[in-house]
Enzyme design. Structure first.
Site, PDB file in Angstrom:
ATOM      1  CD  GLU B  82       1.534  -4.829 -11.713  1.00  0.00           C
ATOM      2  OE1 GLU B  82       1.718  -3.792 -12.372  1.00  0.00           O
ATOM      3  OE2 GLU B  82       0.533  -5.056 -11.024  1.00  0.00           O
ATOM      4  CB  CYS B 114       5.444  -8.773  -6.286  1.00  0.00           C
ATOM      5  SG  CYS B 114       4.405  -7.321  -6.200  1.00  0.00           S
ATOM      6  CB  THR B 155       3.356   0.973  -1.486  1.00  0.00           C
ATOM      7  OG1 THR B 155       2.151   0.330  -1.901  1.00  0.00           O
ATOM      8  CG2 THR B 155       3.277   1.313  -0.010  1.00  0.00           C
ATOM      9  NE  ARG B 202      -8.454  -5.725   8.852  1.00  0.00           N
ATOM     10  CZ  ARG B 202      -9.225  -5.729   9.937  1.00  0.00           C
ATOM     11  NH1 ARG B 202      -8.671  -5.950  11.118  1.00  0.00           N
ATOM     12  NH2 ARG B 202     -10.514  -5.532   9.855  1.00  0.00           N
ATOM     13  CB  THR B 204      -2.757  -8.370   1.114  1.00  0.00           C
ATOM     14  OG1 THR B 204      -2.679  -7.375   2.140  1.00  0.00           O
ATOM     15  CG2 THR B 204      -3.742  -7.938   0.054  1.00  0.00           C
ATOM     16  CG  HIS B 237       7.619  -8.948  -1.925  1.00  0.00           C
ATOM     17  ND1 HIS B 237       8.046  -8.212  -2.994  1.00  0.00           N
ATOM     18  CD2 HIS B 237       6.310  -8.633  -1.724  1.00  0.00           C
ATOM     19  CE1 HIS B 237       7.036  -7.475  -3.450  1.00  0.00           C
ATOM     20  NE2 HIS B 237       5.978  -7.711  -2.704  1.00  0.00           N
ATOM     21  CE  LYS B 242       1.866  -3.067   9.429  1.00  0.00           C
ATOM     22  NZ  LYS B 242       0.612  -2.369   9.779  1.00  0.00           N
ATOM     23  CG  ASN B 269       5.661  -3.430  -3.731  1.00  0.00           C
ATOM     24  OD1 ASN B 269       6.620  -4.030  -4.213  1.00  0.00           O
ATOM     25  ND2 ASN B 269       4.477  -3.988  -3.567  1.00  0.00           N
ATOM     26  CB  SER B 299      -0.584 -11.011  -5.199  1.00  0.00           C
ATOM     27  OG  SER B 299      -0.220 -10.161  -4.141  1.00  0.00           O
TER      28      SER B 299
END
Lengths: 388, 349, 131
Positions: B82, B114, B155, B202, B204, B237, B242, B269, B299
């Site tokens: 990206e 991603c 990230t 959230r 996501t 991924h 977390k 990331n 995404s």
């Protein structure tokens, strides 16, 4: 070399001449040089003007400088041209002028070194200086002229076991002489202590080991024997002239610490003049950094390879030493005038040979050596000047 | 489930992670007075002369070194990212030229947030599996940017993973099968001509990352008749530390299965390279006979899941290029000021 | 805008393609025209290994147009394993880590951004060998 003479020499101060244009500076230098000539010469006696300039396009936005400066001098119609070999432009213009006079084409050529750098800011100045190194493989990848000398200095230190501090005598000498020169850009002394504390520009080169560009113009009038004998004013003979070239890219040299072009041009000039190293009383080199002066002294065989810093530490480059250099301040204190440097060197050496060098006068100087380099010694021109 | 006519595998793999890191608490120092919890320890930061093209080149050189083939044997080079340096002009041609594979090669750039890199991998399977190509180089690489102060800034990092796909009989790890699961879910996006992406906080999570990844992994295992414990390693991924751990737990994978490929706590990331660099790290330690499950997530949204079986060729090839650990251990931390300078966030006028 | 000038050098810059003398085996970098006295075809393309050692180095604190964003940056002369010297930037290193004789390896990096509406120029740099 057939007889050919310098019959007039003058330079403007090296400074930030914000109020003056390239033409203004050129005219001041021309006027001053002609003032030295007696009886006064009519302007129509000038056969040609050879302009030495390195940065006209990059820093002034002006090319075609022969016509531009000749017409500024009110001499339109005269033969005029520009000679360019980066930092060697001044020496090359003298050589071309001397050859034209020897050929009989002209009786008098004005060699006009002129550079106007302060119309642009520092980044453009650095970029202009980069024009003298290899574009595709050096300048485009981020090398600058200064960085090339820095690479040589670090290697030199490695090969011969020196510290950066060992180079301090060069700028100390230049400033010690330059403070007596009214035309110098920097008229102050520096100390070894100051040198050690100076910030790095391109390590191991620090700020006190890097020259600054300045504006200025210098003229020497090159005359035939016939014309020189008409004059009652003093003259200096051009005894020898040597031109040589080396690779444009530093990395292409088998031994980067040997400035081959400098070596060859010095040998040619001395051979033509019939002089040996011991005959030479005073010298001018392209010395924007200590390492440049050191390598030029060695290449020209004034000192052994690897010995220049020791020679300088022993006082060898001072006015009373065996090889006095930078008696007007060199590039470091007088100021770096780009393509005009070679002509500034000549103006200083004419003063030395005529006993007019003031506090930095080398006693009884009779034979002078001038060498200027373009790029990192890719073009080298050496001249021998003889007192008459 | 998708499987090629001709069995396909990885004949070479290579990773690249930049030398520089910024600690999450350094970013927190600027924006929350250090009072926020950090989603990771540190993220990789590309040097001032690095971009998706340059990091792809190094990862690709590493993959080529392990593959044993000559660059000119490649039939296609596909780069998923990206953060292609040009909006219009392929990264692939620059990388191909650097490898010396031009001109008789197919090249294109892929975009799917991603999972652009894994799309390139799936496409490469198709090319080799159909015998249209012998060897395809598929790369996932990113030098991702987060808006200053945004959660993404902690990230969004840089890394690249490159794979050379070829006939299974030459491979070091065979790809048994893959599935792709996509839905139109705008959890994270960057509009044309905008410098930074935006995300739905959230949103996501559940409807985006977790739903797509769980769907693809479950489907693949179901179709292959596998259980989580059948896999030696699992790589999901990793947008932070977390999410992959939570998803692994829900799917029935243990922390031990996840650990070798879990790079995000140390480097952040790496977007298109996130799952794929995890795969490289697992291949670095895998033994013949080991199996690896990999699921990317992009995404927008979707997930590609793959099942790999490692063979004995891994033993002789893995040391032909730097291991992932070499790049992980090579780290120099920079402060926020240097980070801002290098990442083009200073107004230079 | 310089396009052709940089494009022309892509093999040299991206993958260190130099030349080998068909008779003597001498390797040189970068490619250049055969000398006036040579057979124009006597030098053939040859890709160098990209391995070498530092011959000398400097760190520039004053740079020119196009490199300001990168400043300060290290520059070196590198003695390549095949013999030639080359001038190149060093990357992924600090001055204190560098020494003459240190082994380095080539990486392809972004050399220069010629502006928002200009091309990105990529080319060789060197870094201390990874491991």
């Amino acid at each position: 070399m057939k007889p050919v003479y310098i019959v007039g020499a003058h330079a403007t101060s090296v400074a930030e001449h914000y109020e003056f244009s390239l033409a203004d500076l050129a005219l001041e230098a021309l006027r001053g040089a002609f003032k030295m000539v007696t009886p006064a010469l009519e302007p129509e006696r000038i056969g040609a003007i050879y302009v030495a300039n390195a940065f006209g396009e990059a820093l002034v936005g002006q090319a075609n400088l022969g016509a531009a400066l000749a017409s500024a001098a009110g001499l339109s119609g005269i033969d005029a041209l520009r000679v360019e070999a980066a930092g060697a432009s001044g020496g090359l213009a003298l050589r071309q002028a001397a050859m034209a006079v020897i050929c009989g084409t002209y009786d008098l050529v004005a060699v006009l070194g002129a550079e106007k750098v302060t119309d642009k800011l520092e980044d453009r100045m650095e970029a202009a200086q980069m024009l003298s190194i290899d574009s595709d493989t050096e300048a485009d990848i981020g090398a600058t002229l200064t960085s090339q000398w820095a690479l040589l200095m670090r290697r030199y230190m490695h090969e011969y076991g020196y510290e950066a501090a060992d180079f301090a005598p060069f700028p100390i000498n230049a400033h010690s002489n330059g403070k007596h020169n009214r035309e110098a850009l920097y008229r102050f002394s520096i100390t070894a202590e100051k040198y050690l504390k100076a910030p790095q520009i391109a390590s191991p080169l620090n700020m006190l080991d890097c020259s600054s560009l300045g504006d200025g113009a210098a003229v020497v009038l090159v005359a035939s024997e016939r014309l020189a004998r008409e004059l009652t004013s003093p003259r200096v003979r051009i005894g020898g002239s040597g031109l040589s070239t080396d690779t444009a890219a530093l990395y292409q040299r088998r031994d980067p610490l040997l400035l081959n072009a400098a070596r060859q041009s010095a040998a040619t000039a001395m051979q033509q003049a019939g002089v040996v190293h011991a005959d030479i009383d005073v010298l001018e080199f392209t010395d924007p950094h200590s390492i440049a002066a050191a390598l030029a002294l060695e290449a020209s065989r004034f000192v052994d390879r690897g010995a220049a810093p020791r020679h300088a530490a022993d006082g060898g480059i001072t006015v009373s030493g065996a090889t006095p250099i930078a008696t007007a301040g060199g590039y470091k204190a007088r100021g770096d005038v780009g393509g005009a440097n070679g002509v500034y060197q000549l103006v200083e050496l004419v003063r030395q040979l005529q006993g007019n060098a003031g506090a930095a006068q080398v006693p009884n100087a009779r034979v002078a050596f001038a060498q200027c380099l373009g790029g990192v010694g890719s073009t080298a021109i050496s001249h021998i000047l003889l007192a008459e | 489930m998708m499987q090629p006519d001709r069995p396909v595998g990885l004949i070479g793999y290579g990773v690249y992670i930049p030398r520089y890191r910024i600690a999450a608490n350094e970013i927190a120092r600027i924006w929350t007075d250090g009072q926020s919890g950090a989603p990771i320890e540190a993220k990789s930061v590309p040097g001032p002369d690095e971009d998706t093209v340059t990091i792809s080149i190094e990862a690709a050189r590493n993959a080529l070194a392990r593959s044993g083939i000559r660059a000119e044997q490649l039939n296609a080079i596909w780069i998923g990212s990206e953060s292609h340096p040009y909006s219009v002009k392929p990264s692939g041609t620059i990388v191909a030229e650097a490898l010396g594979t031009t001109p008789w090669i197919s090249a294109a750039d892929w975009e799917f947030a991603c999972k652009a890199g894994s799309e390139a991998l799936t496409a490469g399977m198709g090319m080799v599996g159909s015998r249209m190509a012998e060897y395809v180089l598929s790369i996932g690489a990113d030098t991702a940017q987060g808006r200053p102060g945004d959660a993404l800034e902690y990230t969004a990092s840089a890394g690249a993973a490159a794979f050379i796909l070829g006939p299974a009989d030459e491979c070091l790890a065979q790809i048994e099968a893959t599935v792709s699961y996509v839905t139109d879910t705008p959890d994270f996006f960057r509009r044309a001509d905008r410098p930074y992406p935006v995300h739905g906080n959230r949103f996501t999570g559940e409807p985006a990352y977790f739903h797509q990844i769980q769907s693809s992994v479950k489907r693949l295992m179901h179709e292959l008749d596998r259980q989580p414990q059948d896999y030696t390693y699992a790589i999901l991924h990793q947008p932070n530390a977390k999410f992959p751990q939570a998803a692994a737990k829900r799917l029935g994978f243990t922390p031990e299965q996840l650990a070798p490929g879990l790079l995000s706590p140390k480097i952040g990331n790496t977007y298109s390279a996130a799952a794929l660099s995890g795969l490289c790290a697992a291949l670095d330690v895998a033994q013949p006979g080991d199996s690896i499950l990999v699921a990317s997530y992009g995404s927008g949204a979707g997930s590609d899941a793959y099942s790999f079986v490692v063979n004995e060729k891994i033993l002789e090839r893995r040391h032909l290029a730097p291991l992932t650990s070499v790049y992980l251990e090579r780290k120099t931390f920079v402060d926020y000021a240097v980070y801002v300078k290098w990442r083009g966030k200073l107004v230079m006028g | 805008m310089d396009i052709a000038k940089h494009w022309r050098q892509r093999a040299t810059r991206y993958r260190m393609q130099g030349q080998r003398h068909r008779e003597t085996g001498e390797i040189r970098f970068p490619a250049r025209p055969s000398a006036l006295c040579e057979d124009p075809a006597v030098w053939e393309p040859y890709i160098l290994s990209g391995r070498g050692e530092i011959y000398s180095f400097t760190v520039l604190r004053q740079s020119a147009d196009g490199f300001v964003d990168l400043t300060p940056y290290p520059l070196a002369m590198v003695r390549l394993n095949e013999g030639p010297l080359v001038v190149a930037q060093l990357t992924d290193c600090e001055e204190a880590e560098l020494s003459i004789g240190q082994p380095v390896e080539m990486v392809t990096r972004r050399l220069k951004d010629t502006g928002e509406d200009g091309v990105l120029v990529y080319g060789y740099k060197f870094r201390p060998v990874l491991s």
